[in-house]
Design a protein around this motif. Structure first.
Motif, PDB file in Angstrom:
ATOM      1  N   PRO A 188      82.891  47.987 -71.687  1.00 21.25           N
ATOM      2  CA  PRO A 188      83.841  47.211 -72.513  1.00 21.25           C
ATOM      3  C   PRO A 188      84.255  45.887 -71.882  1.00 21.25           C
ATOM      4  O   PRO A 188      84.415  44.880 -72.587  1.00 21.25           O
ATOM      5  N   GLN A 189      84.404  45.848 -70.559  1.00 21.43           N
ATOM      6  CA  GLN A 189      84.862  44.620 -69.901  1.00 21.43           C
ATOM      7  C   GLN A 189      83.796  43.522 -69.910  1.00 21.43           C
ATOM      8  O   GLN A 189      84.117  42.344 -69.670  1.00 21.43           O
ATOM      9  N   GLN A 190      82.547  43.879 -70.166  1.00 18.55           N
ATOM     10  CA  GLN A 190      81.470  42.885 -70.190  1.00 18.55           C
ATOM     11  C   GLN A 190      81.200  42.341 -71.592  1.00 18.55           C
ATOM     12  O   GLN A 190      80.539  41.314 -71.730  1.00 18.55           O
ATOM     13  N   GLN A 191      81.685  43.019 -72.601  1.00 20.32           N
ATOM     14  CA  GLN A 191      81.311  42.654 -73.970  1.00 20.32           C
ATOM     15  C   GLN A 191      81.911  41.327 -74.419  1.00 20.32           C
ATOM     16  O   GLN A 191      81.242  40.532 -75.072  1.00 20.32           O
TER      17      GLN A 191
ATOM     18  N   LEU B 104      79.306  33.979 -74.257  1.00 23.75           N
ATOM     19  CA  LEU B 104      78.087  33.356 -73.751  1.00 23.75           C
ATOM     20  C   LEU B 104      77.055  33.190 -74.860  1.00 23.75           C
ATOM     21  O   LEU B 104      76.459  32.115 -75.017  1.00 23.75           O
ATOM     22  N   PHE B 105      76.848  34.248 -75.657  1.00 24.52           N
ATOM     23  CA  PHE B 105      75.886  34.180 -76.754  1.00 24.52           C
ATOM     24  C   PHE B 105      76.336  33.182 -77.810  1.00 24.52           C
ATOM     25  O   PHE B 105      75.512  32.453 -78.381  1.00 24.52           O
TER      26      PHE B 105
ATOM     27  N   VAL C 128      74.201  40.022 -83.433  1.00 22.32           N
ATOM     28  CA  VAL C 128      74.925  40.431 -82.222  1.00 22.32           C
ATOM     29  C   VAL C 128      76.387  40.015 -82.320  1.00 22.32           C
ATOM     30  O   VAL C 128      77.301  40.822 -82.036  1.00 22.32           O
ATOM     31  N   LEU C 129      76.638  38.778 -82.734  1.00 22.16           N
ATOM     32  CA  LEU C 129      78.005  38.275 -82.844  1.00 22.16           C
ATOM     33  C   LEU C 129      78.783  39.019 -83.928  1.00 22.16           C
ATOM     34  O   LEU C 129      79.960  39.366 -83.741  1.00 22.16           O
TER      35      LEU C 129
ATOM     36  N   ARG D 258      83.056  45.308 -84.833  1.00 19.22           N
ATOM     37  CA  ARG D 258      83.077  46.565 -84.072  1.00 19.22           C
ATOM     38  C   ARG D 258      82.117  47.597 -84.684  1.00 19.22           C
ATOM     39  O   ARG D 258      82.438  48.768 -84.825  1.00 19.22           O
ATOM     40  N   SER D 259      80.951  47.120 -85.053  1.00 22.35           N
ATOM     41  CA  SER D 259      79.931  47.978 -85.663  1.00 22.35           C
ATOM     42  C   SER D 259      78.603  47.764 -84.953  1.00 22.35           C
ATOM     43  O   SER D 259      78.293  46.662 -84.505  1.00 22.35           O
TER      44      SER D 259
END
Length: 309
Positions: free
Chosen positions: A18-21, A27-28, A77-78, A84-85
């Motif tokens: 979760p902390q990386q998402q 970034l993306f 991705v975004l 949240r899916s």
């Protein structure tokens, strides 16, 4: 018979931590916006400058393909992060796979054609206008689009015939062919043979053509009397080759290695490099270092600023 039991897949994304998402989302988002903005500026500059239409025709197509290539994967991705899916329908997955194949093929084809275009311009400058005519450029790109679409359709159809019986979680951020083959509960021998034969044939042929073009360019540059001209040509060709090697290297490591050598982390990193990073770098490497493109961009910006005053 296709015994499809799943109606959707779950894209697990780049990280399950979760902390990386949130940092990955930002970034993306930044890379996608940079890709779209840079490439659209190049298309606008070439479109508004009539004298650039023919010599920059391939660059314009490359910019269009790069926007489409990134748009095939990154917006999903975004959107998944915001909503949240992780779900993507079976049809949506196949559609994404189809367009991914089409735009990846077009990137390959255009890089090879642009290498040949540079070869003619540098090694045979007196014949450039007679060889690389507007009709030839349009016919060549049209033919490449047809081949890319047929190839994408072929890969999509042979993937659609597979059975997916239970597990629907794809450890990836888009519907790629390798994770789908791993999920299938049917015989994937035909799919693997297609990748290793037809896919490898296209990749190797194009890569050899690019290398042959740049070897000829290098030999021609070495014969040039001007040291400054040699350095400029080497700088330009070197940056082109760097992007080509990055693009082809990641694709080859991803699709043409044995299945035992695949790991989700390495595959994900390689996929990010060729689907997100390379389309972002292409405008700078191939276009924004070109003085004609920079001049056209300055004209576009000047017109915009004058119109707003």
């Amino acid at each position: 018979m296709n015994q499809l039991l799943v109606s959707k897949f779950l894209l697990l994304g780049l990280s399950r931590q979760p902390q990386q998402q949130q940092p990955l989302f930002l970034l993306f988002l930044f890379m996608y916006l940079a890709t779209v903005l840079r490439n659209l500026l190049i298309i606008l500059a070439i479109g508004t400058e009539s004298r650039l239409h023919t010599p920059m025709y391939f660059l314009c197509n490359l910019s269009f393909v790069d926007v489409c290539f990134s748009s095939t994967t990154v917006p999903k991705v975004l959107a998944n992060h915001i909503l949240r899916s992780q779900a993507i329908s079976f049809f949506g997955c196949l559609t994404q796979l189809y367009f991914l194949c089409v735009f990846a093929d077009m990137d390959n084809f255009l890089l090879a054609v642009m290498a040949y275009d540079r070869f003619v311009a540098i090694c045979h400058p007196l014949y450039y206008t007679t060889k690389m005519t507007c009709q030839l450029c349009i016919g060549l790109v049209t033919g490449l689009w047809v081949i890319a679409n047929l190839n994408g359709l072929l890969y999509t159809l042979i993937t659609a015939r597979l059975s997916f019986c239970a597990d629907n979680a794809i450890p990836h951020f888009f519907c790629d062919v390798i994770p789908l083959l791993k999920l299938s509960c049917s015989d994937t021998h035909l799919n693997e043979m297609m990748i290793l034969s037809e896919g490898a044939l296209i990749m190797v042929t194009l890569f050899v053509c690019i290398l042959a073009s740049y070897i000829q360019i290098t030999c021609a540059v070495l014969r040039a009397p001007s040291t400054r001209g040699r350095w400029k040509a080497f700088s330009t060709c070197g940056s082109h080759l760097a992007v080509v090697c990055l693009f082809y290297g990641t694709i080859i490591s991803l699709y043409f290695n044995s299945s035992s050598s695949h790991s989700s982390g390495k595959d994900m990193a390689a996929a990010v490099m060729y689907t997100v990073v390379t389309p972002m770098l292409n405008p700078f490497i191939y276009s924004l270092r070109n003085k004609d493109i920079k001049g056209a961009l300055r004209k576009v910006v000047t017109r915009k600023s004058l119109s707003t005053q």
